[in-house]
Motif scaffolding. Structure first.
Motif, short mmCIF file in Angstrom:
data_model
loop_
_atom_site.label_atom_id
_atom_site.label_comp_id
_atom_site.label_asym_id
_atom_site.label_seq_id
_atom_site.Cartn_x
_atom_site.Cartn_y
_atom_site.Cartn_z
N PHE C 49 79.90 -26.22 -26.11
CA PHE C 49 81.23 -26.04 -26.72
C PHE C 49 81.23 -25.23 -28.01
O PHE C 49 82.31 -24.94 -28.54
N SER C 57 87.88 -25.38 -24.75
CA SER C 57 87.06 -26.58 -24.55
C SER C 57 87.74 -27.57 -23.61
O SER C 57 87.08 -28.39 -22.96
N ALA C 58 89.07 -27.50 -23.51
CA ALA C 58 89.80 -28.40 -22.60
C ALA C 58 89.63 -27.99 -21.14
O ALA C 58 89.82 -28.80 -20.24
N VAL C 60 86.81 -26.66 -19.75
CA VAL C 60 85.40 -26.39 -19.48
C VAL C 60 84.97 -26.83 -18.08
O VAL C 60 84.07 -26.22 -17.48
N MET C 61 85.65 -27.85 -17.52
CA MET C 61 85.24 -28.33 -16.20
C MET C 61 85.71 -27.42 -15.07
O MET C 61 85.32 -27.60 -13.91
N HIS C 68 78.63 -28.56 -14.39
CA HIS C 68 77.36 -29.16 -14.05
C HIS C 68 76.55 -29.49 -15.30
O HIS C 68 75.95 -30.57 -15.42
N VAL C 70 77.70 -30.06 -18.30
CA VAL C 70 78.35 -31.17 -19.01
C VAL C 70 77.91 -32.51 -18.41
O VAL C 70 77.46 -33.41 -19.13
N ARG C 71 78.01 -32.61 -17.08
CA ARG C 71 77.61 -33.87 -16.42
C ARG C 71 76.14 -34.19 -16.69
O ARG C 71 75.77 -35.34 -16.90
N ASP C 72 75.32 -33.13 -16.67
CA ASP C 72 73.89 -33.31 -16.87
C ASP C 72 73.58 -33.81 -18.28
O ASP C 72 72.75 -34.71 -18.46
N VAL C 74 75.74 -35.36 -20.31
CA VAL C 74 76.29 -36.72 -20.42
C VAL C 74 75.27 -37.73 -19.89
O VAL C 74 75.01 -38.78 -20.51
N SER D 31 87.78 -32.08 -26.27
CA SER D 31 86.43 -32.36 -25.78
C SER D 31 85.39 -31.83 -26.77
O SER D 31 84.35 -32.46 -26.98
N LEU D 81 81.05 -41.06 -26.49
CA LEU D 81 80.63 -40.61 -25.15
C LEU D 81 81.70 -40.95 -24.12
O LEU D 81 82.09 -40.11 -23.29
N ALA D 95 77.15 -39.85 -13.12
CA ALA D 95 76.36 -38.71 -13.61
C ALA D 95 74.93 -39.15 -13.88
O ALA D 95 73.97 -38.46 -13.52
N ARG D 102 67.68 -37.16 -9.18
CA ARG D 102 67.04 -35.84 -9.30
C ARG D 102 65.68 -35.96 -10.00
O ARG D 102 64.71 -35.32 -9.60
#
Lengths: 110, 110, 110, 110
Positions: C49, C57-58, C60-61, C68, C70-72, C74, D31, D81, D95, D102
């Motif tokens: 970000f 930034s809103a 980003v998904m 991917h 972001v999820r990683d 998190v 975010s 978070l 996630a 993985r």
């Protein structure tokens, strides 16, 4: 100047400002973004050390690849610190000098 | 020396080393701990800006109390960066100069 | 259990502990190292970000590759938080519940 | 539900969302800002450990005041978070579960 041309803080700060200006990066260089970028680079420096024992961390410069990463991250941290200071008009060296003065009072030698 | 005594990076680095030595803080100043402390101070700088808009972050020095905090955190970040460099024998200014050279090749002006 | 097996905090915390144990990683997992690793992963999340405007930034998904990442990140932040809590015997959910209770007193709705 | 009402992640996430909404804090909760706030809280957790040896860091919960700070910072990290995940529609538990899957392939047990 004590060292060869450019190798003082003011000279490096000027080079960084010209570098950003020539590439049109100034709109991204808000003080907030630069502070955040500084913290991200500081974390990248920490990452090199995160699983090392205190003893291993003392010998990190003996590993050629790690030594290169350390110098690279130090450069990035200093670059964002100086760009942050440029944008807000903060003199980093005098801020540090004043802080050491205050700390000499705050933590007297026993 | 371009500025009054002590106000160059080498002079400040020496004052910081003497300060830590006089207080017996050297055992705590492993390269790992100093990198971590640097990242903590960088986060304290970020904290000042965390809820500000980009526009508000540009005016942060107009608030006397925030301006003082900014200078104080800049000093702390630079202090730990220089102490880290002292412990590992890294020349921060030449590391940055080399990095700018590399970046000029990596990001050519269009 | 409200969700399928393993998908509650206690189950994930157990899987993480078994994962580390099976690989002999426990000596590295001091509470200090895990807190530091957590902060490094948080910085990697921030990195996604750092140059974005609040508006960008809103969204980003919407970018598959960024989503991917972001999820990683998190997952990495939560993993180190749970491993840190495991090592020190902290119950993260009850710590948060208590904190919300305190904040309801500290920041009353006007 | 395995625990008393509210003490699962979904329940805490809902309480946090209602808390922010009731106080009009949502405009600040981009975010980007939430990721930055998460990293600031992670650094506050690290700060507790920054000068401790690995051995001292294992005994941090024996000190009543430090134990309270640890729980408090864990709560803050988890709060930001979950708020970050709420804003972007990320399911933190799935996630993490996917990431462990993985990693089991990436780091096979020898």
């Amino acid at each position: 100047m004590t060292r060869h041309d450019g190798l003082d803080v003011a000279g490096l700060q000027r080079r960084l400002a010209e570098f950003a200006q020539a590439r049109g990066w100034e709109p991204y260089h808000t003080s907030k973004n630069l502070a955040v970028a500084l913290s991200v680079e500081a974390a990248e420096l920490v990452e090199i050390f995160q699983w090392l024992t205190p003893e291993e961390s003392a010998r990190v410069m003996e590993d050629r690849e790690k030594a290169h990463r350390v110098r690279d991250e130090v450069a990035d941290v200093l670059a964002y610190l100086l760009q942050f200071c440029e944008v807000l008009g903060v003199d980093a060296l005098s801020a540090l000098s004043d802080k050491i003065d205050r700390n000499e009072t705050r933590f007297p030698v026993k």
